[in-house]
Design an enzyme around this catalytic site. Structure first.
Site, PDB file in Angstrom:
ATOM      1  N   ASN A  53      -7.464  -1.522  -6.936  1.00  7.35           N
ATOM      2  CA  ASN A  53      -6.453  -1.501  -7.228  1.00  7.35           C
ATOM      3  C   ASN A  53      -5.084  -1.785  -7.289  1.00  7.35           C
ATOM      4  O   ASN A  53      -4.876  -3.012  -7.811  1.00  7.35           O
ATOM      5  CB  ASN A  53      -6.620  -2.220  -5.119  1.00  7.35           C
ATOM      6  CG  ASN A  53      -7.567  -1.354  -4.801  1.00  7.35           C
ATOM      7  OD1 ASN A  53      -8.015  -0.694  -5.535  1.00  7.35           O
ATOM      8  ND2 ASN A  53      -8.029  -1.740  -3.541  1.00  7.35           N
TER       9      ASN A  53
ATOM     10  N   GLU B 211     -11.109  -5.570  -2.347  1.00  6.34           N
ATOM     11  CA  GLU B 211      -9.714  -6.769  -2.369  1.00  6.34           C
ATOM     12  C   GLU B 211      -9.968  -8.315  -1.777  1.00  6.34           C
ATOM     13  O   GLU B 211      -9.413  -8.368  -1.096  1.00  6.34           O
ATOM     14  CB  GLU B 211      -8.330  -6.033  -2.045  1.00  6.34           C
ATOM     15  CG  GLU B 211      -8.340  -4.760  -2.469  1.00  6.34           C
ATOM     16  CD  GLU B 211      -6.456  -4.546  -1.384  1.00  6.34           C
ATOM     17  OE1 GLU B 211      -6.201  -5.469  -1.342  1.00  6.34           O
ATOM     18  OE2 GLU B 211      -5.695  -3.807  -2.473  1.00  6.34           O
TER      19      GLU B 211
ATOM     20  N   HIS C 258     -14.436  -3.353   5.194  1.00  2.21           N
ATOM     21  CA  HIS C 258     -12.750  -3.356   4.604  1.00  2.21           C
ATOM     22  C   HIS C 258     -11.895  -3.760   6.122  1.00  2.21           C
ATOM     23  O   HIS C 258     -10.487  -3.477   6.055  1.00  2.21           O
ATOM     24  CB  HIS C 258     -12.199  -1.787   4.431  1.00  2.21           C
ATOM     25  CG  HIS C 258     -10.495  -1.944   4.100  1.00  2.21           C
ATOM     26  ND1 HIS C 258      -9.969  -0.724   2.605  1.00  2.21           N
ATOM     27  CD2 HIS C 258      -9.098  -1.923   3.833  1.00  2.21           C
ATOM     28  CE1 HIS C 258      -8.879  -0.508   2.544  1.00  2.21           C
ATOM     29  NE2 HIS C 258      -8.345  -1.694   3.146  1.00  2.21           N
TER      30      HIS C 258
ATOM     31  N   GLU D  94      -7.131   1.877  -5.434  1.00  2.00           N
ATOM     32  CA  GLU D  94      -6.190   2.473  -4.658  1.00  2.00           C
ATOM     33  C   GLU D  94      -4.507   2.740  -5.648  1.00  2.00           C
ATOM     34  O   GLU D  94      -4.576   1.593  -6.634  1.00  2.00           O
ATOM     35  CB  GLU D  94      -5.573   1.464  -3.988  1.00  2.00           C
ATOM     36  CG  GLU D  94      -6.754   1.386  -2.440  1.00  2.00           C
ATOM     37  CD  GLU D  94      -6.295   0.358  -1.846  1.00  2.00           C
ATOM     38  OE1 GLU D  94      -5.283  -0.130  -1.101  1.00  2.00           O
ATOM     39  OE2 GLU D  94      -6.949  -0.467  -0.969  1.00  2.00           O
TER      40      GLU D  94
ATOM     41  N   TYR E 122      -0.837  -1.973  -7.470  1.00  2.00           N
ATOM     42  CA  TYR E 122       0.535  -1.554  -7.230  1.00  2.00           C
ATOM     43  C   TYR E 122       1.634  -1.642  -7.570  1.00  2.00           C
ATOM     44  O   TYR E 122       2.831  -1.709  -7.504  1.00  2.00           O
ATOM     45  CB  TYR E 122       1.068  -2.036  -5.457  1.00  2.00           C
ATOM     46  CG  TYR E 122      -0.202  -1.133  -4.572  1.00  2.00           C
ATOM     47  CD1 TYR E 122      -0.085  -0.128  -3.373  1.00  2.00           C
ATOM     48  CD2 TYR E 122      -1.716  -1.827  -4.123  1.00  2.00           C
ATOM     49  CE1 TYR E 122      -0.751   0.742  -2.962  1.00  2.00           C
ATOM     50  CE2 TYR E 122      -2.531  -0.890  -2.949  1.00  2.00           C
ATOM     51  CZ  TYR E 122      -1.828  -0.167  -3.086  1.00  2.00           C
ATOM     52  OH  TYR E 122      -2.822   0.716  -1.893  1.00  2.00           O
TER      53      TYR E 122
ATOM     54  N   ARG F 212     -11.956   8.108  -0.687  1.00  2.00           N
ATOM     55  CA  ARG F 212     -12.329   7.580  -0.832  1.00  2.00           C
ATOM     56  C   ARG F 212     -12.147   6.452   0.366  1.00  2.00           C
ATOM     57  O   ARG F 212     -10.989   6.633   1.643  1.00  2.00           O
ATOM     58  CB  ARG F 212     -11.809   6.078  -1.547  1.00  2.00           C
ATOM     59  CG  ARG F 212     -11.880   4.576  -1.021  1.00  2.00           C
ATOM     60  CD  ARG F 212     -11.742   3.457  -2.196  1.00  2.00           C
ATOM     61  NE  ARG F 212     -11.943   2.188  -2.012  1.00  2.00           N
ATOM     62  CZ  ARG F 212     -11.390   1.142  -1.451  1.00  2.00           C
ATOM     63  NH1 ARG F 212     -10.125   1.338  -1.708  1.00  2.00           N
ATOM     64  NH2 ARG F 212     -11.826  -0.437  -0.868  1.00  2.00           N
TER      65      ARG F 212
HETATM   66  C1  PNW Z   1      -4.025  -2.553  -0.135  1.00  2.00           C
HETATM   67  N1  PNW Z   1       0.053  -6.824  -3.622  1.00  2.00           N
HETATM   68  O1  PNW Z   1      -3.655  -3.931   0.011  1.00  2.00           O
HETATM   69  C2  PNW Z   1      -4.936  -2.616   0.716  1.00  2.00           C
HETATM   70  O2  PNW Z   1      -5.935  -2.710   0.359  1.00  2.00           O
HETATM   71  C3  PNW Z   1      -4.491  -1.323   1.952  1.00  2.00           C
HETATM   72  O3  PNW Z   1      -5.110  -1.666   2.997  1.00  2.00           O
HETATM   73  C4  PNW Z   1      -3.180  -1.299   2.592  1.00  2.00           C
HETATM   74  O4  PNW Z   1      -2.605  -0.839   3.536  1.00  2.00           O
HETATM   75  C5  PNW Z   1      -2.693  -1.056   1.040  1.00  2.00           C
HETATM   76  O5  PNW Z   1      -2.795  -2.296   0.444  1.00  2.00           O
HETATM   77  C6  PNW Z   1      -0.650  -0.949   1.450  1.00  2.00           C
HETATM   78  O6  PNW Z   1      -0.020  -2.127   1.938  1.00  2.00           O
HETATM   79  C7  PNW Z   1      -2.771  -4.868  -1.339  1.00  2.00           C
HETATM   80  O7  PNW Z   1       0.597  -7.124  -3.694  1.00  2.00           O
HETATM   81  C8  PNW Z   1      -1.855  -5.307  -0.786  1.00  2.00           C
HETATM   82  O8  PNW Z   1       0.194  -6.549  -5.278  1.00  2.00           O
HETATM   83  C9  PNW Z   1      -1.040  -5.748  -1.718  1.00  2.00           C
HETATM   84  C10 PNW Z   1      -1.063  -5.953  -2.910  1.00  2.00           C
HETATM   85  C11 PNW Z   1      -2.010  -5.806  -3.561  1.00  2.00           C
HETATM   86  C12 PNW Z   1      -3.100  -4.729  -2.215  1.00  2.00           C
END
Ligand code: PNW
Length: 526
Positions: A326, A186, A141, A393, A328, A96
């Site tokens: 995405n 996002e 993006h 992601e 995290y 991606r």
């Molecule tokens: C992503 N959260 O964003 C972005 O899509 C990427 O470009 C970036 O490099 C990556 O995170 C890592 O930093 C997020 O707080 C940032 O859950 C924060 C969150 C989720 C997605």
């Protein structure tokens, strides 16, 4: 006979053994992701125009942790073949990446199309295809043309049709080679950070106002692009197109407070997802109600959350072939008490915080909560009728060096949680993508956070790439089609230990054997 029947007792134990769920279904693919501004460099190569990120880092470098910028980044503009080789060696099945708007349209508008810019992406896609790697292309993006930021960026509705013009060029020029498209990365996270906050471009700093306007226009832009793909390109190009939304899972502080968890989900994920994936095709009801009430209390004659007309509701509803996710991290949530006549705290009325027992990583906002991925997949299944989900992601930052044990542990835990949600609970996940292939320019964190499966030396003019341990582990997972612990691979000790083939075959029956031994010992079975 009764002894045999007695053994049936043990069956639930065997079925509940998580290990039987750890296989990837056929057709499931594992890949890695990146974004143009974070890796390409070549910020002024050939006739490329200036993007909002180019100007932001050049004019406000004090907002970037290490004062750096993406002028060269990983230099993937020149080194894309090496990147593709690395992916091939790992065994990744898809990649991606995103397109830089001003590399393709130097002015931002289709009065001029850069042949060099297009050629770069054509070459990259051809290289991927020649190595059997499926391209997943994100059209936007976060790096729109600089001049648009002087018109208010995504707070200005004029952006909607300009984005459509850009997407049309992209489909026309690259569409025959691409089967998987993502319109916007996002929207909710982006609008929150860049319009609600000031640390990321364009840094509007208009919380509870600019963020809502931004997302409103982005959803319109997304839906219009979905519409033109359907009308002008789909029949011939036969691709899939959707949006990617970051969603957290929320654990209530008080166990049965499912209401707070639901409201937190609506204000985070539902804000962007509900208009597209729910049958009402609009913002979540609780969002509309609470923001309207707060706006009234502030003395405004309208809600700070803009309204969609029926035309837009119809166009936005259903405008995604898949749910791009995405993910995290997770949050704990609790309601904030209020009396009638006082505002809802932060519009949502719910406070989010982290559970201090959740392990961290070098990134402060990222607590490691593997069960949250399964949780959010079940949230999505329930809220939007089990759509096909592409995880685009998921990843973690690691400590300096190439022995990234914390990444392997993170990916193992999150993938296990995902596989249980799929194979046990019926969530419809098709694709899993690690953020990120390479260490890269992490926006306002510069090069201080390392999300790469592959280490990049940003002090070396060659931007030397060194695959981390996780790449070797991932290769084995992909080759075996099954999630395995690092301890169960040859990588765990050096030299490689003999593979525990025979023992491994009996692993799924271990609870059965164990229970049998207990029954023998306690005299239930003689
Ligand atoms: C992503 N959260 O964003 C972005 O899509 C990427 O470009 C970036 O490099 C990556 O995170 C890592 O930093 C997020 O707080 C940032 O859950 C924060 C969150 C989720 C997605």
């Amino acid at each position: 006979m009764w002894k045999v029947l007695n053994l049936l007792w043990i069956l639930p134990g065997v079925l509940a053994n998580d290990d039987i769920h750890l296989k990837f279904p056929t057709g499931f693919t594992i890949g890695a992701s990146s974004a143009a501004y974070q890796i390409e460099g070549g910020w002024n190569a050939s006739d490329k125009g200036v993007s909002v990120w180019d100007s932001f880092v050049h004019e406000k470098n004090w907002l970037i942790s290490d004062g750096s910028n993406g002028d060269i980044a990983c230099d993937s503009y020149h080194k894309y073949k090496e990147d593709v080789d690395i992916m091939k060696n790992i065994g990744l099945k898809h990649y991606r990446f995103s397109l830089s708007w001003t590399r393709i349209l130097p002015t931002g508008l289709p009065d001029k199309i850069s042949q060099d810019g297009l050629q770069y992406y054509k070459d990259l896609i051809k290289e991927l295809r020649s190595k059997g790697i499926e391209p997943f292309v994100t059209i936007y993006h976060w790096d729109h043309p600089e001049f648009m930021s002087r018109l208010g960026s995504w707070t200005n509705e004029v952006m909607v049709e300009w984005f459509v013009e850009y997407a049309r060029v992209v489909f026309r020029e690259l569409g025959s080679m691409v089967k998987f498209w993502t319109t916007v990365n996002e929207p909710n996270n982006y609008c929150e950070q860049s319009y609600g906050g000031k640390k990321q471009a364009p840094g509007m700093d208009l919380p509870f106002f600019g963020n809502y306007l931004c997302l409103h226009n982005l959803l319109k832009a997304h839906a219009r692009v979905y519409q033109i793909y359907n009308e002008e390109f789909r029949a011939k190009q036969k691709g899939k197109i959707g949006i990617v939304i970051p969603c957290r899972h929320n654990f209530p502080k008080v166990e049965n407070d499912t209401e707070s968890a639901r409201i937190a989900f609506e204000f985070d994920c539902g804000w962007a997802a509900n208009p597209i994936f729910s049958k009402d095709g609009d913002y979540p009801a609780v969002m509309k109600q609470r923001i309207k009430e707060n706006s009234q209390l502030e003395g405004l004659p309208f809600s700070r959350l803009p309204e969609f007309s029926p035309y837009w509701i119809n166009l936005i509803r259903g405008s995604s072939d898949y749910f791009g996710l995405n993910h995290y991290t997770s949050k704990m949530v609790e309601p904030v008490p209020r009396n009638n006549g006082t505002p809802w705290y932060q519009d949502s009325g719910v406070r989010s915080f982290v559970n201090e027992s959740w392990p961290g990583c070098p990134t402060d906002w990222l607590r490691v909560v593997p069960e949250g991925l399964g949780g959010v997949l079940r949230d999505i299944k329930e809220a939007y009728k089990n759509p096909p989900v592409y995880i685009l992601e998921n990843g973690v930052s690691s400590y300096p060096g190439i022995a990234d044990y914390n990444r392997i542990e993170f990916l193992y835990g999150y993938m296990k949680s995902m596989l249980l949600a799929m194979n046990r609970d019926g969530c419809n996940v098709k694709v899993y993508t690690v953020w990120s292939l390479l260490d890269n320019f992490e926006w306002d964190r510069g090069y201080t956070e390392r999300f790469g499966l592959v280490e990049v030396d940003f002090n070396h003019p060659n931007r030397t790439r060194t695959p981390r341990l996780a790449t070797k582990w991932l290769s084995q997972i992909i080759a075996k089609g099954k999630l395995i612990k690092l301890q169960d691979t040859y990588l765990y000790t050096q030299p490689p230990p003999p593979q525990p083939q025979a023992a491994a075959m009996f692993m799924p029956f271990f609870p059965l054997i164990f229970s049998f031994v207990i029954l023998r010992l306690t005299g239930f079975v003689s």
